[in-house]
Design an enzyme around this catalytic site. Structure first.
Site, PDB file in Angstrom:
ATOM      1  N   HIS A  41      -5.863  -5.640   4.121  1.00 23.24           N
ATOM      2  CA  HIS A  41      -4.759  -4.611   4.371  1.00 23.24           C
ATOM      3  C   HIS A  41      -4.185  -4.397   5.573  1.00 23.24           C
ATOM      4  CE1 HIS A  41      -5.692  -2.881   0.431  1.00 23.24           C
ATOM      5  NE2 HIS A  41      -6.712  -3.614   0.404  1.00 23.24           N
ATOM      6  N   CYS A  62       0.944  -1.421  -0.098  1.00 20.39           N
ATOM      7  CA  CYS A  62       0.015   0.076  -0.150  1.00 20.39           C
ATOM      8  C   CYS A  62       0.727   1.124   0.110  1.00 20.39           C
ATOM      9  CB  CYS A  62      -0.752   0.088   1.274  1.00 20.39           C
ATOM     10  SG  CYS A  62      -1.954   1.461   1.626  1.00 20.39           S
ATOM     11  N   GLU A  63       0.531   2.262  -0.922  1.00 19.88           N
ATOM     12  CA  GLU A  63       1.596   3.437  -0.993  1.00 19.88           C
ATOM     13  C   GLU A  63       1.282   4.393   0.035  1.00 19.88           C
ATOM     14  OE1 GLU A  63      -0.907   6.323  -4.169  1.00 19.88           O
ATOM     15  OE2 GLU A  63       0.258   4.515  -4.944  1.00 19.88           O
ATOM     16  N   HIS A  64       0.204   4.179   0.805  1.00 21.61           N
ATOM     17  CA  HIS A  64      -0.162   5.254   1.873  1.00 21.61           C
ATOM     18  C   HIS A  64       0.681   4.837   3.194  1.00 21.61           C
ATOM     19  CE1 HIS A  64      -4.370   5.551  -0.108  1.00 21.61           C
ATOM     20  NE2 HIS A  64      -3.513   6.319  -0.670  1.00 21.61           N
ATOM     21  N   HIS A  65       1.047   3.682   3.419  1.00 28.78           N
ATOM     22  CA  HIS A  65       1.658   3.373   4.811  1.00 28.78           C
ATOM     23  C   HIS A  65       2.768   2.645   4.434  1.00 28.78           C
ATOM     24  CE1 HIS A  65      -2.244   4.326   5.992  1.00 28.78           C
ATOM     25  NE2 HIS A  65      -1.695   4.963   7.077  1.00 28.78           N
ATOM     26  N   GLN A  74      -5.487  -0.529  -3.887  1.00 28.19           N
ATOM     27  CA  GLN A  74      -6.393  -1.803  -4.450  1.00 28.19           C
ATOM     28  C   GLN A  74      -7.136  -1.233  -5.499  1.00 28.19           C
ATOM     29  OE1 GLN A  74      -7.927  -4.396  -1.718  1.00 28.19           O
ATOM     30  NE2 GLN A  74      -9.742  -5.278  -3.041  1.00 28.19           N
ATOM     31  N   CYS A  89      -2.664  -2.295   6.729  1.00 24.58           N
ATOM     32  CA  CYS A  89      -2.870  -0.928   7.305  1.00 24.58           C
ATOM     33  C   CYS A  89      -4.282  -0.873   8.098  1.00 24.58           C
ATOM     34  CB  CYS A  89      -2.666   0.215   6.335  1.00 24.58           C
ATOM     35  SG  CYS A  89      -4.086  -0.087   4.751  1.00 24.58           S
TER      36      CYS A  89
END
Length: 202
Positions: free
Chosen positions: A154, A85-88, A126, A156
């Site tokens: 996920h 996941c590119e956010h975390h 996703q 996260c």
């Protein structure tokens, strides 16, 4: 572009120091190099052409089994995938289910997981991953419709915040004839079984 292992290792060492750890203690001394090797694998799809596995197609009418012209969709269920996941920068993983309506040209079933793997091996979300898989198949295959369903957990979500350990996320991307809900209803019914949605373990 290949992952710069040396630079990643140096940054991981700095990160360990930033969280108050000693990167020189025995348990962490080799960690920067290990993380660099892992990142080289996790992000191997950056810069790769996701359509390249689809370059070799098979003629239905002139191929090895001309009497087996498909009258409906070709579906491959339960393709395992993992991404970051590119956010975390935490992993998410699950199953991809792909269906397409073939024309005169089909592709070997083994090519479909390769497309998923290339696109998943990048910093992702996703929703975009499913759309990219659908776009790649729709633009590279002789097809009248494409359906991509992703079912993933996920970290996260499962490991931070509310820590919903049993939750999963389902996304749908459709192209061509499958863009109409009625046209994909039969396929969604086939995906309704626990095995199809990966309930046997992600």
């Amino acid at each position: 572009m290949a992952v710069d292992r040396e630079r990643v290792a140096a940054l991981v060492r700095e990160l360990l120091d930033a969280i108050g750890e000693d990167p020189d203690r025995p348990g962490l001394r080799l960690t920067p190099g290990r993380v660099a090797d892992a990142y080289a694998e996790f992000f191997s799809g950056v810069g790769q052409d996701a359509a390249s596995p689809l370059a070799h197609t098979i003629s239905v009418s002139r191929g090895p089994a001309p009497e087996t012209l498909p009258s409906g969709a070709v579906m491959l269920r339960g393709i395992r995938f993992r991404s970051i996941c590119e956010h975390h920068l935490l992993p998410f993983r699950g199953h991809a289910h792909i269906a397409y309506l073939p024309g005169e040209q089909v592709v070997g079933l083994g090519a479909l997981p390769k497309v998923v793997d290339v696109l998943a091996s990048r910093p992702q979300v996703q929703e975009r991953l499913g759309e990219q898989i659908a776009d790649t198949l729709a633009s590279s295959l002789d097809t009248r419709g494409v359906l991509v369903v992703l079912d993933a957990t996920h970290e996260c979500v499962t490991m931070r915040g509310s820590q919903q350990s049993d939750s999963s996320t389902v996304t749908i991307a459709a192209r061509g004839e499958f863009a109409e809900p009625a046209a994909r209803a039969e396929l969604m019914m086939l995906l309704g079984s626990p095995r199809a949605l990966g309930a046997d373990g992600a």
